[in-house]
Structure formats: C-alpha cells, structure tokens
Design a protein around this motif. Structure first.
Motif, PDB file in Angstrom:
ATOM      1  N   TYR B  33       0.711  -1.247  -0.133  1.00 47.37           N
ATOM      2  CA  TYR B  33      -0.061  -0.021   0.168  1.00 47.37           C
ATOM      3  C   TYR B  33       0.874   1.265  -0.203  1.00 47.37           C
ATOM      4  O   TYR B  33       1.922   1.153   0.494  1.00 47.37           O
ATOM      5  N   TYR B  35       0.277   5.063   1.236  1.00 49.70           N
ATOM      6  CA  TYR B  35      -0.573   6.088   1.910  1.00 49.70           C
ATOM      7  C   TYR B  35       0.139   7.583   1.802  1.00 49.70           C
ATOM      8  O   TYR B  35       1.371   7.653   1.893  1.00 49.70           O
ATOM      9  N   GLN B  37       0.077  11.331   4.253  1.00 50.94           N
ATOM     10  CA  GLN B  37      -0.509  11.716   5.611  1.00 50.94           C
ATOM     11  C   GLN B  37      -0.138  13.275   5.746  1.00 50.94           C
ATOM     12  O   GLN B  37       0.729  13.611   5.554  1.00 50.94           O
ATOM     13  N   GLY B  40      -3.177  16.197  10.582  1.00 49.42           N
ATOM     14  CA  GLY B  40      -4.349  16.214  11.082  1.00 49.42           C
ATOM     15  C   GLY B  40      -5.567  15.445  10.310  1.00 49.42           C
ATOM     16  O   GLY B  40      -6.655  15.435  10.468  1.00 49.42           O
ATOM     17  N   MET B  41      -5.048  14.481   9.386  1.00 47.24           N
ATOM     18  CA  MET B  41      -5.726  14.066   8.387  1.00 47.24           C
ATOM     19  C   MET B  41      -5.694  12.484   8.320  1.00 47.24           C
ATOM     20  O   MET B  41      -6.289  11.946   7.422  1.00 47.24           O
ATOM     21  N   GLY B  42      -4.984  11.934   9.476  1.00 47.17           N
ATOM     22  CA  GLY B  42      -4.899  10.363   9.376  1.00 47.17           C
ATOM     23  C   GLY B  42      -4.095  10.025   7.997  1.00 47.17           C
ATOM     24  O   GLY B  42      -3.198  10.775   7.334  1.00 47.17           O
ATOM     25  N   LEU B  43      -4.393   8.961   7.630  1.00 50.14           N
ATOM     26  CA  LEU B  43      -3.714   8.412   6.198  1.00 50.14           C
ATOM     27  C   LEU B  43      -4.776   8.082   5.333  1.00 50.14           C
ATOM     28  O   LEU B  43      -5.852   7.557   5.649  1.00 50.14           O
ATOM     29  N   LEU B  45      -5.374   6.420   1.558  1.00 47.91           N
ATOM     30  CA  LEU B  45      -4.777   5.472   0.679  1.00 47.91           C
ATOM     31  C   LEU B  45      -4.686   5.981  -0.766  1.00 47.91           C
ATOM     32  O   LEU B  45      -5.720   6.638  -1.541  1.00 47.91           O
ATOM     33  N   GLY B  58      -6.543   4.031  -5.075  1.00 53.02           N
ATOM     34  CA  GLY B  58      -7.112   4.065  -3.595  1.00 53.02           C
ATOM     35  C   GLY B  58      -8.049   5.206  -3.682  1.00 53.02           C
ATOM     36  O   GLY B  58      -8.589   5.425  -4.602  1.00 53.02           O
ATOM     37  N   GLU B  59      -7.954   5.808  -2.404  1.00 51.54           N
ATOM     38  CA  GLU B  59      -8.986   7.278  -2.268  1.00 51.54           C
ATOM     39  C   GLU B  59      -8.622   8.223  -3.178  1.00 51.54           C
ATOM     40  O   GLU B  59      -9.193   9.108  -3.433  1.00 51.54           O
ATOM     41  N   PHE B  90       3.801   7.105   3.343  1.00 48.55           N
ATOM     42  CA  PHE B  90       4.167   5.611   3.831  1.00 48.55           C
ATOM     43  C   PHE B  90       3.794   4.669   2.872  1.00 48.55           C
ATOM     44  O   PHE B  90       2.700   4.581   2.519  1.00 48.55           O
ATOM     45  N   GLN B 103      -0.766  -4.222   9.458  1.00 45.93           N
ATOM     46  CA  GLN B 103       0.057  -3.779   8.279  1.00 45.93           C
ATOM     47  C   GLN B 103       1.530  -3.323   8.999  1.00 45.93           C
ATOM     48  O   GLN B 103       1.433  -3.081  10.102  1.00 45.93           O
ATOM     49  N   PHE B 105       4.511  -0.749   8.526  1.00 49.31           N
ATOM     50  CA  PHE B 105       4.724   0.462   7.759  1.00 49.31           C
ATOM     51  C   PHE B 105       6.337   0.617   7.455  1.00 49.31           C
ATOM     52  O   PHE B 105       7.157   0.339   8.472  1.00 49.31           O
TER      53      PHE B 105
END
Lengths: 115, 114
Positions: B33, B35, B37, B40-43, B45, B58-59, B90, B103, B105
């Motif tokens: 995967y 990602y 980051q 303040g937004m998480g991860l 994809l 992904g997204e 990541f 997962q 990382f």
C-alpha cells in the motif's frame, strides 16, 4: 462511505493523569480494529481488537471494543511525557472496500503530556 | 529481515518535476500500500496492490502512478509534482488474510513541493 472518527482531536494532560481516547466507526463489513501510536515517524502497532468486551492490555495501555456501540476506547494510565504522540485508530474491513482499501484510518488524536 | 524500507527519507521538488518513491519489503507479503499523511488528516490510501502485476487505485490516486513487477517492490511515481502533493508518504505491506493481520509500515518519505 466507510468512516472512522476519533475524539478528541487533541488533548493536553499532565504527567500522572489518566486519559481515554475514543474511536467510533461506521463500516459495512467490520473485521477488526487496530490502534497505532505515531511519534515522529511511521505508526507502530499497539492493539488489535476483534471481539467485543475483551480488554487488551500492555503495561499502562489498555483497549476494549464495543461492537454494539461501534466504538473502541484506548486508556492510558499514569501518563508520561513519552506517551506524547498521535494515536491512530483504524478499522480493518473483511473485504477490500473499494477505493478506500481494507484499512480505514481515523484522523488521530494528538496527545501531549506535560511534565 | 529489514521489514519495509523506503527511500528517500526526505526530498524537495520543484513544481513540475517528477520522482519515484521506492518501497521494498522482505517479508514476502502479497499486499502492499501507499498512503499519504497530511497534518491532522490520518492516512489516505493512494494505491494498493494485491500481488505482483496487480494494482488498483485507492482514495486519492490523482497525480500518482504505481507498478508492481515483483513481490518485493512497489514504487510510487509522481509525474508532475504539485504543491498539493507536499506530504509524508508511507508504504506498508501485509500478509494476505491472516487472523492477526496488521500492516507493517515503512519509515516514511517527507516530500515538499515548492
């Protein structure tokens, strides 16, 4: 769309305090929930929760899943400055959930522990 | 056993430049995967792969490309860098459908586009 919501987004406490971090989720096909601690670099794995009501514990950290409430909490007792980090919650889906993949992250809770 | 390795650790690009972020894992994991980051937004994809020769969006795939010619390597390509791609990237891998699937990382790549 599947989503994971963490609260609070940030938290400042003093050493010795106990904190509770929350994670709630709305997903179509839940498999498990993961907690990560992220300091300066990559997230490091803390807990995986699959069954409701069974507490996972590691030192001063513990976590529990409530599938009925679609949520999980992460508790840290007797906090130390070394606990300062972003705590990420992620839900693992039972299948690949389309464009989001099978691991949905929350935005994280930034914990700051003051001496 | 090095786990997941990423290179470079830091990079500054000018708008319009291109680069490839490298990711290698030595755990023989099928799933890999990428990602990003943002603060303040998480991860989020970007792309993922379920095995050599198979990738999917992904997204947030726009502006990126990937390839998976081997099980070990999953490079991420930025063709025309834009300031919106300033982020920490990541790479991660996971074994297929294990009960204790988590997962792993990589250490991340901090990219700045000026």
């Amino acid at each position: 769309e599947d989503k994971v919501v963490q609260s609070p987004l940030s938290l400042v406490v003093h050493e010795g305090d106990t904190v509770t971090l929350n994670c709630s989720y709305e997903v179509t096909n839940f498999r498990s929930l993961l907690w990560y601690k992220q300091e300066k670099k990559a997230p490091t794995f803390l807990f995986m929760l699959t069954s409701s009501g069974i507490e996972k514990k590691s030192g001063r950290l513990s976590s529990i899943l409530d599938k009925k409430e679609l949520s999980s909490i992460l508790n840290i007792t007797a906090t130390q400055t070394g606990d300062s980090a972003i705590y990420l919650c992620a839900v693992v889906l039972a299948d690949y959930g389309g464009s989001q993949g099978n691991l949905i992250f929350g935005k994280g809770t930034k914990l700051s522990v003051k001496p | 056993n090095a786990g997941v390795t990423q290179t470079p650790k830091f990079r500054i690009l000018k708008i319009g430049q291109s680069m490839t972020l490298q990711c290698t894992q030595d755990m023989n994991h099928n799933y890999m995967y990428w990602y990003r980051q943002d603060p303040g937004m998480g991860l989020k994809l970007i792309y993922y792969s379920v095995g050599a020769g198979i990738t999917d969006k992904g997204e947030v795939p726009n502006g990126y490309n990937v390839s998976r010619s081997t099980t070990e390597d999953f490079p991420l390509r930025l063709e025309l860098a834009a300031p919106s791609q300033t982020s920490v990237y990541f790479c991660a891998s996971s074994e297929q459908h294990r009960v204790a699937d988590t997962q792993y990382f990589g250490p991340g790549t901090r990219l700045t586009v000026l």
